[in-house]
Write a protein that holds these residues in place. Structure first.
Motif, short mmCIF file in Angstrom:
data_model
loop_
_atom_site.label_atom_id
_atom_site.label_comp_id
_atom_site.label_asym_id
_atom_site.label_seq_id
_atom_site.Cartn_x
_atom_site.Cartn_y
_atom_site.Cartn_z
N GLN A 178 6.90 -13.23 43.52
CA GLN A 178 6.22 -13.40 42.24
C GLN A 178 4.74 -13.08 42.36
O GLN A 178 4.13 -13.33 43.38
N ILE A 179 4.22 -12.53 41.27
CA ILE A 179 2.77 -12.40 41.10
C ILE A 179 2.45 -13.15 39.82
O ILE A 179 2.83 -12.71 38.72
N GLY A 180 1.83 -14.29 39.96
CA GLY A 180 1.62 -15.16 38.80
C GLY A 180 2.96 -15.70 38.32
O GLY A 180 3.70 -16.30 39.08
N THR A 181 3.32 -15.41 37.07
CA THR A 181 4.60 -15.86 36.54
C THR A 181 5.61 -14.71 36.44
O THR A 181 6.72 -14.89 35.97
N THR A 182 5.23 -13.51 36.89
CA THR A 182 6.09 -12.32 36.81
C THR A 182 6.81 -12.10 38.12
O THR A 182 6.19 -12.03 39.17
N ARG A 183 8.16 -11.98 38.04
CA ARG A 183 8.92 -11.65 39.24
C ARG A 183 8.80 -10.17 39.52
O ARG A 183 8.88 -9.34 38.62
#
Length: 40
Positions: free
Chosen positions: A30-35
């Motif tokens: 994940q980067i932040g809330t994005t998979r």
């Protein structure tokens, strides 16, 4: 022969994975809330 055996014993612990690492492998990165990098 004994020298090779004791050298192998010294290196055996290097091949083991830390506790819990196999539980973390299936999770999607994940980067932040994005998979990212996962197909599901």
């Amino acid at each position: 022969m004994v020298d090779r055996f004791t050298s192998m014993l010294d290196c055996v612990d290097v091949g083991f994975l830390p506790d819990g690492i196999l539980d973390q492998l299936p999770t999607a990165p994940q980067i932040g809330t994005t998979r990212v990098g996962a197909s599901t």
